[in-house]
Design a protein around this motif. Structure first.
Motif: not given
Length: 162
Positions: A89-105, A58-65, A118-122
């Motif tokens: 079965g080792g499947e991934m499940a949604e957690a009740d928080y978000r991680t932050t992704v920072t892309m620099t160019f 399924g598609a999922f939302p991405v929140y642009v800060n 970079a990704e952080e916040g787990w």
């Protein structure tokens, strides 16, 4: 001793910074090499866009800060955790928080663009650690796919996931 779960991956793309930035920010371009199920919505400050992948249900939302054109994109998305006792079965499940992704160019003096992600916040759990490894792999694949698409017109992900 606590360990902060985060990572950074980087690649040099032999294209001007604006072209590389647009290949990420423009959903039509992002859909050509990364979001195998398509992307909806341009990455702009305050936007909520949708990404879809054939290998993820399924598609999922991405929140642009934050977006600074040709320099930085900061987004958040739903954290997942896996390999924990409450997930079968080792499947991934949604957690009740978000991680932050920072892309620099960054335009380099010799012509190419340096892209860092970079990704952080787990949380500090075994399931979150497993998720961070998966996301590190995913962002590394994204950079390889971005490079192949912009430099050679090749979609590395085509047919990889069904």
């Amino acid at each position: 001793m606590a360990v902060e779960l985060k990572f950074r991956v980087a690649a040099r793309i032999a294209r001007p910074v604006h072209e590389v930035f647009e290949a990420v920010a423009d959903p039509a371009k992002l859909s050509c090499y990364f979001t195998t199920g398509g992307a909806q919505g341009r990455l702009e400050t305050g936007a909520t866009v949708t990404w879809d992948f054939h290998d993820y249900p399924g598609a999922f939302p991405v929140y642009v800060n934050e977006v600074v054109p040709d320099e930085r994109i900061v987004l958040e998305w739903q954290a997942t955790e896996g390999e924990s006792p409450n997930v079968e079965g080792g499947e991934m499940a949604e957690a009740d928080y978000r991680t932050t992704v920072t892309m620099t160019f960054k335009a380099l003096d010799d012509g190419p663009t340096l892209v860092e992600i970079a990704e952080e916040g787990w949380r500090e759990t075994p399931g979150a650690l497993q998720s961070s490894y998966g996301n590190c792999q995913g962002w590394s694949q994204m950079l390889a796919a971005l490079k192949a698409w912009l430099e050679y017109g090749i979609n590395l992900r085509e047919g990889m996931y069904k």
